[in-house]
Design a protein around this motif. Structure first.
Motif, PDB file in Angstrom:
ATOM      1  N   GLY A   2     -39.542  24.898   7.545  1.00  0.00           N
ATOM      2  CA  GLY A   2     -38.099  25.026   7.488  1.00  0.00           C
ATOM      3  C   GLY A   2     -37.694  26.134   6.532  1.00  0.00           C
ATOM      4  O   GLY A   2     -38.212  26.212   5.419  1.00  0.00           O
ATOM      5  N   THR A  18     -32.430  31.544   9.876  1.00  0.00           N
ATOM      6  CA  THR A  18     -31.795  30.969  11.058  1.00  0.00           C
ATOM      7  C   THR A  18     -30.810  31.951  11.694  1.00  0.00           C
ATOM      8  O   THR A  18     -30.009  32.576  10.989  1.00  0.00           O
ATOM      9  CB  THR A  18     -31.093  29.651  10.706  1.00  0.00           C
ATOM     10  OG1 THR A  18     -30.614  29.036  11.899  1.00  0.00           O
ATOM     11  CG2 THR A  18     -29.953  29.855   9.739  1.00  0.00           C
ATOM     12  N   GLU A  31     -35.940  19.910   8.486  1.00  0.00           N
ATOM     13  CA  GLU A  31     -35.874  21.030   9.438  1.00  0.00           C
ATOM     14  C   GLU A  31     -37.097  21.158  10.329  1.00  0.00           C
ATOM     15  O   GLU A  31     -37.127  22.000  11.221  1.00  0.00           O
ATOM     16  CB  GLU A  31     -35.726  22.349   8.673  1.00  0.00           C
ATOM     17  CG  GLU A  31     -34.578  22.412   7.703  1.00  0.00           C
ATOM     18  CD  GLU A  31     -34.765  23.545   6.710  1.00  0.00           C
ATOM     19  OE1 GLU A  31     -34.145  24.597   6.918  1.00  0.00           O
ATOM     20  OE2 GLU A  31     -35.543  23.380   5.751  1.00  0.00           O
ATOM     21  N   ASP A  86     -40.849  19.181   7.214  1.00  0.00           N
ATOM     22  CA  ASP A  86     -40.345  20.126   6.229  1.00  0.00           C
ATOM     23  C   ASP A  86     -41.183  20.042   4.955  1.00  0.00           C
ATOM     24  O   ASP A  86     -41.361  21.029   4.245  1.00  0.00           O
ATOM     25  CB  ASP A  86     -38.879  19.826   5.916  1.00  0.00           C
ATOM     26  CG  ASP A  86     -38.038  21.088   5.737  1.00  0.00           C
ATOM     27  OD1 ASP A  86     -38.620  22.181   5.673  1.00  0.00           O
ATOM     28  OD2 ASP A  86     -36.800  20.976   5.676  1.00  0.00           O
ATOM     29  N   GLY A 139     -31.143  18.804  10.196  1.00  0.00           N
ATOM     30  CA  GLY A 139     -32.157  18.683  11.236  1.00  0.00           C
ATOM     31  C   GLY A 139     -32.113  17.340  11.936  1.00  0.00           C
ATOM     32  O   GLY A 139     -32.261  16.288  11.307  1.00  0.00           O
ATOM     33  N   GLU A 196     -27.513  20.112  13.192  1.00  0.00           N
ATOM     34  CA  GLU A 196     -28.624  20.506  14.070  1.00  0.00           C
ATOM     35  C   GLU A 196     -28.359  21.905  14.626  1.00  0.00           C
ATOM     36  O   GLU A 196     -27.312  22.146  15.241  1.00  0.00           O
ATOM     37  CB  GLU A 196     -28.768  19.497  15.214  1.00  0.00           C
ATOM     38  CG  GLU A 196     -29.634  19.945  16.374  1.00  0.00           C
ATOM     39  CD  GLU A 196     -31.053  20.324  15.970  1.00  0.00           C
ATOM     40  OE1 GLU A 196     -31.566  21.329  16.505  1.00  0.00           O
ATOM     41  OE2 GLU A 196     -31.642  19.628  15.117  1.00  0.00           O
TER      42      GLU A 196
END
Length: 544
Positions: A185, A532, A181, A321, A9, A38
């Motif tokens: 996250g 993700t 994150e 996070d 991140g 990232e």
């Protein structure tokens, strides 16, 4: 690929950790390999924050930031704080009636996305490797120790099968892995569960924050003016508040924050925000202007009571996070940065002592507790629980008393032990809410808003919004709560549509997702897990 430290991140926390690590290595004439991964297409693409920025941590990290051209230039000139009584009337609160944590003297109106872009430049100049467009999809855990991360495969179709463009994922291994994150996250969530990091802690509490950027006429613009509000359009049992900041270049940013412990399943946070802009205190600045950007993001606001253990075998949790935001100030960027700097000092000390990694760096907790970050979070520990227990008016009165007269050090701690997602009433027991149609001048619909977020995902890829049970949306959530996902999502991802047999169908428009994580938090059945998508997917915020 192997590194000394991998950071997941490139937000304020992750970049501050990377910079601090390399500063220490340079001062000690030591070689250090640090990598920042990232998931956004570029650094800043997924960063969204108000933001009034307190420069305390930046002063410590890069004392010459002004001379180096940091995009922190618009000093706060004035605070206006209102109680909105209804759609037409408001009371401007005197300074003594507002918690002093809400005062912003010495702070700046900034774009945190642009600040992160600048921090990334500083990090790269120090030798940090930054990989934008690569999403950390899994934690590598061996012998109950974090060994790094796996970058997700790219080029899979909806069934998870390789396409012609397939690129396999890559392992990034490290002596230590730092997770930065942002709020909720998806790897941080897994780590908290795996290592029981939240044992004996209050549940984390969240809000959803909306933001728009407007170009406004010069006659309406007052660079540095900060406006906050409580009350309307939110009902007395819904916590939150609005903001409007006058930034540089004849722009204002306007937004609304709504706590996700709200109880009415008919409530639509997006539509509450659209209503908010019609209040005369807000509309006076927007009239004649043009909306140029839109976004939304969940906010971790549980504070000290909800802060998990932030170290585990082989790694650390930092920033949002973990939940380091100070909600009494409505600020989390300076605290995230400080958490990253403290993490970097802990990591560097271990590496200097010859550690090969893998151990639980419990010294991080000691460093945190001896810092101004801990003191801030301790002083604001009652802020959120007071609002949840007593409501906006009486909770606000309590917070003003505690912050202004007792400095946040009353000899007791209020706690909220209820999960946000468990607060919804049955739809049959809750008041219906009728929202006005957008006028396309001050208020707009979801799809035109998502367009302004520059959101895009490769369409032929596995859906990143996972349902544990595909029957629950209709059989449970629709039956009990009129399926609130179709309202709490700020991007129109979830819909109830009619299938070919004229039966209701739960539809997921994953390509619209702006990565706010609200569904992962607020779903009353906890049936949705956000994971993700392919790297570089999601919003591309230019200036948020």
């Amino acid at each position: 690929m192997e590194f000394d430290v991998v950071i997941v991140g490139a937000g304020p926390a992750g970049l501050s950790a990377a910079i601090k690590l390399m500063q220490q290595a340079r001062a000690a004439a030591t070689e250090l390999t640090v990598c920042v991964v990232e998931k956004g297409s570029e650094v800043g693409a997924h960063i969204l924050s108000g933001a009034v920025f307190e420069p305390r941590a930046l002063n410590e990290l890069l004392p010459d930031w002004q001379a180096q051209g940091a995009p922190v230039t618009t000093a706060v000139t004035h605070d206006d704080i209102y109680l909105f009584k209804n759609a037409d009337n408001a009371v401007k609160l005197p300074s003594f009636a507002v918690p002093k944590t809400m005062h912003n003297g010495g702070n700046y109106v900034v774009s945190i996305a642009n600040l992160c872009r600048w921090l990334a430049q500083q990090a790269e100049q120090l030798g940090v490797e930054i990989f934008p467009g690569f999403a950390a999809s899994e934690v590598l855990i061996e012998d109950n120790t974090v060994k790094g991360i796996l970058i997700g495969d790219m080029g899979l179709d909806k069934q998870g099968q390789p396409k012609d463009s397939f690129i396999p994922g890559m392992e990034l291994r490290a002596k230590y892995t730092v997770f930065a994150e942002g709020c909720r996250g998806h790897l941080g969530k897994q780590l908290i569960k795996h290592f029981s990091l939240d044992k004996d802690k209050s549940p984390q509490h969240y809000a959803i924050g909306f933001k728009e950027i407007w170009d406004v006429p010069a006659s309406k613009h007052q660079a540095g003016l900060v406006v906050h509000s409580a009350g309307w359009p939110l009902s007395s049992d819904t916590c939150g508040g609005g903001y409007l900041y006058h930034a540089e270049n004849q722009q204002v940013v306007v937004g609304l924050i709504i706590d996700l412990n709200y109880s009415n399943p008919h409530l639509s946070p997006f539509d509450e925000f659209q209503r908010y802009k019609h209040h005369p205190v807000i509309s006076q600045y927007l009239a004649g202007g043009k909306r140029v950007s839109y976004g939304a993001r969940a906010i971790a606001k549980g504070g000290l009571n909800s802060l998990p253990k932030m170290s585990f075998n082989g790694g650390l949790l930092i920033g949002c996070d973990a939940g380091t935001l100070n909600f009494a100030k409505i600020k989390g960027n300076h605290t995230a940065m400080k958490s990253g700097m403290l993490a970097a000092e802990t990591l560097f000390n271990a590496l200097q002592q010859g550690s090969e990694g893998g151990e639980d760096l419990t010294a991080y907790a000691d460093a945190l507790q001896n810092s101004w970050l801990y003191d801030e979070l301790y002083r604001s520990r009652n802020f959120g629980p007071a609002l949840h227990k007593f409501g906006t008016f009486w909770g606000g009165a309590f917070n003003t008393l505690e912050q202004n007269w007792f400095g946040g050090k009353l000899p007791f701690t209020l706690k909220d032990e209820r999960q946000d997602h468990a607060q919804l009433k049955l739809a049959s027991e809750a008041a219906q809410i009728s929202y006005p149609k957008p006028d396309n001048t001050l208020s707009f619909d979801r799809l035109s808003s998502v367009y302004l977020s520059n959101t895009n995902h490769e369409e032929e890829q596995p859906c990143h919004l996972k349902l544990h049970d595909s029957n629950i949306p209709l059989q449970v959530n629709l039956a009990k709560y009129n399926e609130p996902a179709q309202r709490y999502c700020p991007a129109g991802v979830y819909e109830i549509v009619q299938d070919d047999n004229n039966e209701p169908k739960f539809q997921i428009n994953a390509q619209n997702c702006i990565h706010c994580k609200t569904c992962d938090i607020k779903d009353p059945s906890q049936n949705i897990t956000w994971v993700t998508p392919e790297g570089a997917g999601g919003p591309n915020y230019p200036n948020m």
